[in-house]
Each structure stands twice: as C-alpha cells, then as structure tokens.
Design a protein around this motif. Structure first.
Motif, short mmCIF file in Angstrom:
data_model
loop_
_atom_site.label_atom_id
_atom_site.label_comp_id
_atom_site.label_asym_id
_atom_site.label_seq_id
_atom_site.Cartn_x
_atom_site.Cartn_y
_atom_site.Cartn_z
N LYS A 1 -6.19 1.91 7.79
CA LYS A 1 -6.08 3.37 7.61
C LYS A 1 -6.91 3.80 6.40
O LYS A 1 -7.22 3.01 5.54
CB LYS A 1 -4.61 3.77 7.38
N ASP B 1 0.82 -1.21 0.00
CA ASP B 1 0.00 0.00 0.00
C ASP B 1 0.86 1.26 0.00
O ASP B 1 1.99 1.24 0.50
CB ASP B 1 -0.91 0.02 1.24
N HIS C 1 -0.76 8.62 8.82
CA HIS C 1 -1.38 7.85 9.89
C HIS C 1 -2.87 7.58 9.67
O HIS C 1 -3.56 7.11 10.56
CB HIS C 1 -1.15 8.52 11.25
N1 LIG Z 1 -4.97 0.79 4.29
C1 LIG Z 1 -3.96 0.30 5.04
N2 LIG Z 1 -4.05 0.34 6.39
C2 LIG Z 1 -3.03 -0.14 7.15
C3 LIG Z 1 -1.86 -0.68 6.56
C4 LIG Z 1 -1.79 -0.71 5.13
O1 LIG Z 1 -0.81 -1.17 4.52
N3 LIG Z 1 -2.85 -0.21 4.41
N4 LIG Z 1 -0.85 -1.17 7.35
C5 LIG Z 1 -1.21 -1.57 8.72
C6 LIG Z 1 -0.03 -1.81 9.55
S1 LIG Z 1 0.90 -3.19 9.18
C7 LIG Z 1 0.27 -1.02 10.63
S2 LIG Z 1 1.50 -1.44 11.71
C8 LIG Z 1 -0.45 0.25 10.88
C9 LIG Z 1 0.57 1.37 10.96
O2 LIG Z 1 -0.05 2.56 11.28
P1 LIG Z 1 0.76 3.94 11.19
O3 LIG Z 1 1.34 4.06 9.82
O4 LIG Z 1 -0.23 5.01 11.54
O5 LIG Z 1 1.87 3.87 12.21
O6 LIG Z 1 -1.40 0.53 9.89
C10 LIG Z 1 -2.15 -0.58 9.41
N5 LIG Z 1 -3.16 -0.09 8.50
#
Ligand SMILES: Nc1nc2c(c(=O)[nH]1)N[C@H]1C(S)=C(S)[C@@H](COP(=O)(O)O)O[C@H]1N2
Ligand code: HEM
Ligand SMILES: [Mo]
Length: 325
Positions: A304, A183, A286
């Motif tokens: 996210k 992503d 974030h």
């Molecule tokens: N859409 C989306 N959400 C995601 C991810 C992602 O790759 N794509 N990675 C996840 C992972 S592995 C983690 S550890 C956290 C990290 O959040 P941060 O970047 O706010 O620290 O988001 C999560 N949410």
C-alpha cells in the motif's frame, strides 16, 4: 505403542503442521488444496494420538515429578491452544477479543514449535532401525489416509484453499484495514504525491491518462479473511514500458513507509498499480493514492501507499519470505 515412538510421531506431526501452515500463508491459492489437507490431517492425527501421549506423559511425571515436567506441560498446552484455535477458526470464528483467532493460532504454534525443539534437545528421541518396520509404516500410512479423509469430510465455514473467511466483498468500506506488523496509515497529500518508476516520476493524473484497467481480484490476508473487489489502475508491464523499460529480472515495489516486496519481472503483466476500488479513489487505510494489486498472492504482497517501483537483476526470492515490519 512404545512411548518413544509416540513422541517421535507427535514431533513429526507438529513439524508437518507447522510447515504446511507456513505454506498456506506463503503461497495462498498457488498450490491448490494440498497444504490445507496436510495441515488439517496433521491436526487431526495429533488429536487421535493424544490418549497415547497422555499415558506416556503420566508415566514420566510419576517417575520424575511434576516440576520437571513443567516445560513439557507448557508444550502440551500450546499444542492444545493451536488445535482449538485452528478448529474454532475453521468453524467460522474470526475475532478472539482484541486479537484475531488466526493470530492466537500462529502465536501458539510458534511457541509450541520452539518448546518442542527444546524438548527434543533436552530429551533426545533417537530413531532406531525398528521404527521403520513394515508394521509401523503401514500403521503410519493408514493413520495419514484416515486423517486426510476426516479433514476433507469435515465441514468448512471458510474458503477451501486458505481457510480465510469472507469479509466485505465488493464493499471496500466493510473490508478490514490491515497492516502486516508495525506499519501505520500515513497521511499523504494526493496532489503532491508522485511515484518513481525507474528514472521517471508519475503524478496521479499522469497515471490516470496512461491507462485504467479493471480487474476483479481477491485480497486474502494471512490474518484469516478475504474479500473480492473490482480494482482499477495501470498494469505494471504498461507502466514499465512507458517509463523507459528499465532492464532487469525482478521488480521491487516500495511503500512510502519503507515496506516493500520483490516480484519476478514476468508477473508484471498481472500486477496492477491500483488507484481505485469499486470505481472510487482508495481510502487512506486501503492505500491512497496507489497500492499494488497482486492477484493470487496473499495480502502481504499487496504493497500500500506505493512510492517507488524499481527494476534490477537480483532474483525475486532474494528477500525474507515474510515482511519484517
Ligand atoms: N505499506 C504496507 N502495505 C501493506 C501492509 C503493510 O503493513 N504496509 N500490509 C499488507 C497486508 S498484510 C495486507 S493483508 C494488505 C491489507 O490491505 P487492506 O488494509 O487494504 O485491507 O495490505 C498489505 N500491504
Ligand atoms: C503446532 C502447529 C499447528 C497445529 C497443531 C495446527 C492445527 C490446526 C488445525 C487443527 C486446524 C483446523 C483444521 C483445518 O482447518 O483443516 C488448523 C487450521 C489452520 N492453520 Fe494451523 N496448526 C499449526 C500451525 C499453523 C501455522 C504455523 C500456521 C501459519 C503460519 C497455521 C495456519 C492455519 C490456517 C491458515 C488454518 C485454516 C483455518 C481454517 O480452516 O479456517 N497453522 N490448524
Ligand atoms: Mo495481511
């Protein structure tokens, strides 16, 4: 110790290390310290057995020549890298140049597991009745207890349960921005953004008006870091109730990017669709405008850039154990 039995024991240890490592990643703090203790003990037992194994291997190389032993030497070196990176991480290191120590660790472990399986298929180790003699069982139990005692006694630079290291707690700008695999951070216009919940669309303002709970929760990335933050937003049970209370036993939270995770409906009371962290809107990295906060679950559950929340009747575990993108 017989060479065959040494090989069998090492194979079991590598499988145990791998399985417990995956558990540490998958459940986080849910099962307490058990996966961590099994994991550390298996690593120490491999180190203790190394002298026997190297004697067995030297005999094999003398008999069959070094060329035939190349894949086995590859296996041995991957195990050494996994062990070394595990201990280095435990001692407090996070970065290995451009990658994370934890990525080196899991990468080496994955290659080691594949080579070990191939090693077994090409040179089968057949258990015999005598392998389960009282003497071997006793020796195995002593070894397990001793290794567990050593791993519990060894100092630990990280957090007890998952081994992650603290990073940017209560200072979101100092917390790493992490994606699971492929992503990227999307550019989102917050004023035009809406999240669909069941059949209802919600703008940012409408979400704000619906409710704003504050929770302190720990984001613990499988990359090997964690951070506590105060997150603010709407609880999912509230949001669902205000969206016509769609029927179903599980909840899918989907990102603008397509990334998604599925949760049991009963968790809705602790899941939060967060729009702020430490009292300020989320940064793009974030999860702006809104991201999921999933207390007591590893970071990959904290979707996210949320665009959709859907309820249906598929079981929550009907998804790959780890995301595929
Ligand atoms: N859409 C989306 N959400 C995601 C991810 C992602 O790759 N794509 N990675 C996840 C992972 S592995 C983690 S550890 C956290 C990290 O959040 P941060 O970047 O706010 O620290 O988001 C999560 N949410
Ligand atoms: C060949 C397989 C593996 C071996 C030999 C191995 C070995 C080790 C060792 C020796 C440690 C340090 C001891 C400790 O922290 O208690 C460790 C830590 C760790 N390993 Fe593994 N490991 C393997 C596979 C995996 C896998 C597959 C994962 C995850 C998917 C994983 C995740 C972790 C984590 C999270 C830690 C904690 C690090 C820390 O305590 O700081 N390991 N490993
Ligand atoms: Mo992560």
């Amino acid at each position: 110790m017989a060479g065959r039995r040494t090989n069998l024991a090492l194979l079991l240890l590598i499988v145990a290390a791998f399985a417990s490592g995956v558990l540490m990643w998958a459940v986080g703090s849910g099962w307490g310290r058990w996966p961590t203790i099994v994991h550390g003990a298996a690593g120490i037992a491999v180190v203790v057995m190394a002298p026997w194994k190297s004697a067995v291997s030297r005999r094999g190389i003398r008999r069959r020549g070094a060329a035939a032993a190349l894949p086995a030497l590859g296996l041995a070196s991957m195990v050494v890298v996994a062990l070394a990176s595990g201990f280095v991480h435990r001692a407090g290191a996070r970065d290995a140049g451009p990658v994370l120590v934890m990525q080196v660790h899991v990468g080496a472990a994955l290659v080691a597991l594949l080579l070990a399986l191939w090693h077994v298929v090409s040179r089968p180790v057949r258990p015999r009745a005598g392998d389960l003699s009282r003497r071997t069982l006793l020796r195995g139990a002593l070894g397990a207890a001793g290794s567990a005692a050593v791993t519990v006694a060894l100092p630990h630079a990280g957090r007890d349960v998952t081994g992650s290291l603290e990073r940017g707690s209560f200072r979101p700008s100092a917390m790493p921005v992490t994606q699971w695999l492929t992503d990227g951070v999307p550019a989102i216009n917050g004023d035009a953004w809406e999240v669909r919940v069941g059949d209802r669309l919600w703008s940012r303002e409408e979400l704000e008006r619906l409710g704003h709970d504050q929770v302190v929760a720990t984001l613990d990335c499988t990359g090997g870091w964690y951070a506590h933050q105060r997150w603010g937003g709407v609880r999912l049970d509230q949001l669902l109730a205000a969206s016509g209370d769609p029927l179903g036993g599980s909840v899918v939270v989907r990102s603008v990017t397509g990334y998604s995770r599925r949760f049991p409906r009963r968790d809705a009371g602790v899941l939060v669709l967060a729009t702020t962290v430490e009292g300020k809107p989320l940064s793009a990295g974030h999860g702006f405008p809104a991201r999921l906060v999933a207390p007591n679950r590893r970071g990959f559950w904290w979707v996210k850039w949320v665009s959709e929340i859907e309820v249906d009747d598929r079981p929550w575990w009907w998804q790959p154990p780890f995301p595929l993108t």
